[in-house]
Structures are given as structure tokens and as C-alpha cells.
Design a protein around this motif. Structure first.
Motif: not given
Length: 451
Positions: A53, A58-59, A64, A96, A101, A104, A164
Motif C-alpha cells: 500500500q 489508495m488500495s 484494484d 468497495a 482503502r 484492504r 497510485t
């Protein structure tokens, strides 16, 4: 002839005149282009990078990727195709709305090899469905809507994965030609957009999403709009004048955000002895003065506009500037007309890894002479995200409706990281006003009372 009917006659032939086989080929190409991009973004780094991560905003990239496959399985394989589920055991993992996020990475996610295998199996099934599914009779499949929806979903996550990549540390792994420079002479600072009604939104664009619908007439007072997005050079003047330290330019929420988080410049900018520099996908470079400023929050955009004696445009104003043709009175699909974007019109599709200089796309200008409304940077508007009159959630509430309200501001126009399938003159994006990791910029407006 009404605006809606006139617009329908300009809908691309792939959706209007061609047979079902041509429409299937169109959908297959769109799906294939999205998958090529997903593969490039996830293949540019090693497996360790895929599961890391890079920011709590962000994931991990591997989430994703598998999420893209999960949504494709749910809608194309199971719903449209009526096929047996491939991996019902992972539905919750890639929902989601069940997992923020930040949480995850702790989930029992599919590893890189398994995720790649899964999305490949799903795609094979989806292509089988595309070959046989009727493209009429159901709203979900009419004109291939479900395949367009999944294409746009994947491309939206590709842009998220691109963001990302911008957040990751390390050597550059993505490469693209430099964005073009100016291709016009000096442009006027602003353009007058005349007052009066225009048709906003769409009821006929085949792959338009629910929040773009329905078409409805709105009346907009005359206003002036910046000819181009605000540039890095212009924004640096705001900084150099002390704009980040002067409370008078900021809203209450903006000032609290700026001071609490010690926001002192656009994200990824930093000072050197010879001026402003930035980090862009692992490359350190001088901030190019003629490119639109990017990675600024709504609050920063709003403060700049106040400092400049202007304001941010409303969403209605932005769309009128982008679509209204004063010669015919109708609303176009894009600023330049009704044809799909080409490389001469706009900076889209990750063809370049930055905005282009203002004046780089004269062929993409609107009839009123407004430039670069599509591509380069998502443009903040002053409008809260809400449904249009007559809005109906389709095919699920969680795409748009659950986000309606004052917590989110609307952005329009797409960025250099947005694919052509996921942007048009009616397309609406939204995010929290504090967001800066997205490819966001802005242009200013001002009233034109009495004009």
C-alpha cells in the motif's frame, strides 16, 4: 427539431446504424484497450510492489486488479450471461463499500499470480457472453450498455492505479512521450459565455452513466470563463504573493484544512534554490510554467480564484462552455463537435504522463473559443454532487446516488490519465474537496452582469 433529437442523429454510427456484429466489435475493442492498460500498469512493477500500500488513500494495485475482475464477473458473466459464478467466495473481499482503502492490505487478497489468472478467466467468459448476448430487450444490454459500463469501470480504476503510481516512491517505471507544447499564438485570458438556456446532460448517449441523465434544459446567466486552465506559472504567483498564508482568500473549511495539514503548495511540489520543482512518476523536474497546475484540492482552487478576483465555475457553467454551440443552439457531445476524441483534440488515455501546455490542442477548442476543457486535468467546480431532475439510479445505487450531498464536489473534463471511453461533455466526476492525489486542476470564472 429538438436538441435531444438533433443530438441523437449525431450519435456515433457504432451505436445507431451498424448491425449487432459491429457493436460487439466496438465493445470488444473497448474492453481490450482497457485490459491492455491494466496489464501495463500492474506489469510495470514487481509482485512486492503490487501488494504494497503506497498510501492509505489508495488500495494496493493488486486489489484494484482483482476488483476489476470481480465487477466484470458480477455484471457480464453472471448477470448478462447467466453463467455460474467463478469465485463467489471473493465477492465480499472486493466490494468497495465493505472495506475502506486503508484496511484492504490486511484482507486475504488474491496474490498477484492468482489475481492475474482470475481476471483472465473472467475476461474469457465475458467475451463468450459478448458473442451471444442479445443487445436489445433489456436496458442493461441495450446498445451494449453493460459492456460499456464495465469498460468505463476498468478505465476509472486504471486512472486510480495511475494515481497510485504517482504516490509510490522509487525509480520511474512508467514512460511516455513528453506532452506537447503550445500550438497557438497568445490566447485571450477569458471568454464570454452568453446567457440563456441550453440542454444539460443526456438522455441518448448510449454508454452514459446514470448521473449524466436525463437531459434537461437549464438557464445560465452570462459569465466569463478562463480560456485555459490555470497554469503552474499563474499558480506560483499566488504562492509568491503569500496566498497560502493569507486567511482572507480561504473559506473556513479551506483554512482549517490548510493549517491543520500544513498545506503549503500543490502536492508533489518542492522548493529548490532555482525555483519550484516537482516529483512526477519518479522523475524530479522543474515545474513547467505553461502546463496546467495539477494535484490541487478544491480548497486551494477556491482560494486562488478569490485571490484572482474570480470564482470557480458552477457545473452548469462548465458544461455550457464545453457543449453549447451558439450557431445552432444545440449541445454537442464534446467541445469540438460530436466525433469521439482523437489525439488532435485532447490529452487523454495516458498518452503522456503530464498535462500539456495550454494552447496545445487548438482543434479541441469549443465554438466559444475555450481550450482544453477535455483532458489534461480534472477541473474543480463549485457545485455539490447531486442528481439531475428525474434522476433514476441504474443499474445500482452505489455508483452515484450514495455519494449525493454536500460532502462531494463535482469535477469535469477528465485528465491526461482518463481514457476516451470514460469522458465526454456530460461525464461527471466527484471527490472530497480535500483530495490532491487525483489529477485535479481548475479554471476560474467571473460574473458578467449587464453584458
Amino acid at each position: 427539431m429538438s436538441d435531444v433529437t438533433e443530438f441523437l442523429t449525431e450519435t456515433p454510427s457504432a451505436f445507431r446504424d451498424e448491425n449487432a456484429e459491429s457493436l460487439r466489435e466496438h465493445a470488444a475493442r473497448a474492453l481490450g484497450r482497457a485490459r491492455e492498460r491494466s496489464t501495463a500498469l500492474t506489469g510495470a512493477v514487481d509482485d512486492e510492489d503490487l501488494v504494497r500500500q503506497h498510501s492509505k488513500l489508495m488500495s494496493p494495485l493488486v486489489w484494484d486488479l482483482a476488483h476489476i475482475g470481480s465487477q466484470e464477473e458480477l455484471w457480464l458473466v453472471r448477470d448478462v450471461g447467466g453463467r455460474e459464478p467463478l469465485r463467489p467466495d471473493i465477492d465480499d473481499l472486493y466490494d468497495a463499500f465493505q472495506h475502506p482503502r486503508a484496511d484492504r492490505p490486511a484482507l486475504p487478497l488474491l496474490g498477484p499470480a492468482e489475481a492475474r489468472r482470475y481476471v483472465g478467466e473472467v475476461r474469457a467468459k465475458a467475451f463468450e457472453v459478448l458473442e451471444k448476448a442479445p443487445l436489445t430487450g433489456r436496458r442493461l444490454t441495450e446498445a451494449g450498455f453493460a459492456f460499456g459500463m464495465i469498460t468505463q469501470h476498468e478505465q476509472q480504476h486504471d486512472e486510480t492505479m495511475l494515481a497510485t503510481h504517482q504516490l509510490r516512491q522509487g525509480e520511474p517505471v512508467l514512460h511516455a512521450p513528453a506532452a506537447p507544447g503550445r500550438r497557438t499564438g497568445p490566447l485571450p485570458a477569458e471568454v464570454l459565455v452568453p446567457g440563456g438556456p441550453f440542454l444539460m446532460g443526456t438522455s441518448v448517449e448510449p454508454w452514459a452513466l446514470d448521473n449524466e441523465r436525463p437531459a434537461h434544459e437549464v438557464d445560465v446567466e452570462a459569465f466569463f470563463l478562463d480560456t485555459t486552465p490555470v497554469t503552474n506559472g499563474q499558480y506560483a504567483e499566488f504562492f509568491d504573493s503569500g496566498g497560502y498564508d493569507q486567511r482572507q482568500w480561504w473559506s473556513d473549511a479551506g483554512w482549517e484544512y490548510r493549517t491543520t495539514h500544513d498545506i503549503t503548495a500543490p502536492r508533489f511540489w518542492y522548493r529548490q534554490q532555482d525555483g519550484w520543482w516537482r516529483r512526477r512518476f519518479g522523475v524530479h523536474e522543474r515545474v513547467p510554467a505553461e502546463q496546467p497546475v495539477v494535484h490541487v484540492s478544491f480548497h486551494e482552487a477556491e482560494a486562488y480564484a478569490a485571490w484572482a478576483g474570480k470564482r470557480l465555475p458552477t457545473e452548469r457553467e462548465w458544461e455550457k462552455a464545453a457543449r453549447f454551440d451558439p450557431a445552432t443552439g444545440r449541445s454537442r457531445r464534446y467541445p469540438w463537435g460530436d466525433e469521439d476524441p482523437g489525439p488532435e483534440h485532447a490529452n487523454l488515455g495516458q498518452a503522456h504522463l503530464s498535462p500539456a501546455a495550454v494552447g496545445a490542442y487548438p482543434a479541441g477548442a469549443s465554438p466559444l473559443g475555450v481550450h482544453q476543457l477535455i483532458g489534461d486535468v480534472w477541473e474543480w467546480t463549485s457545485s455539490d454532487f447531486s442528481g439531475y431532475p428525474g434522476f433514476a439510479a441504474f443499474p445500482y445505487r452505489e455508483y452515484s446516488e450514495v455519494f449525493f450531498g454536500p460532502e462531494y464536489k463535482v469535477l469535469r473534463g477528465g485528465s491526461f490519465g482518463t481514457d476516451t471511453a470514460a469522458v465526454r461533455g456530460t461525464f461527471r466526476n466527484w471527490d472530497y474537496p480535500i483530495r490532491r492525489q487525483i489529477f485535479s486542476g481548475f479554471r476560474c470564472a467571473r460574473d458578467a452582469r449587464g453584458v
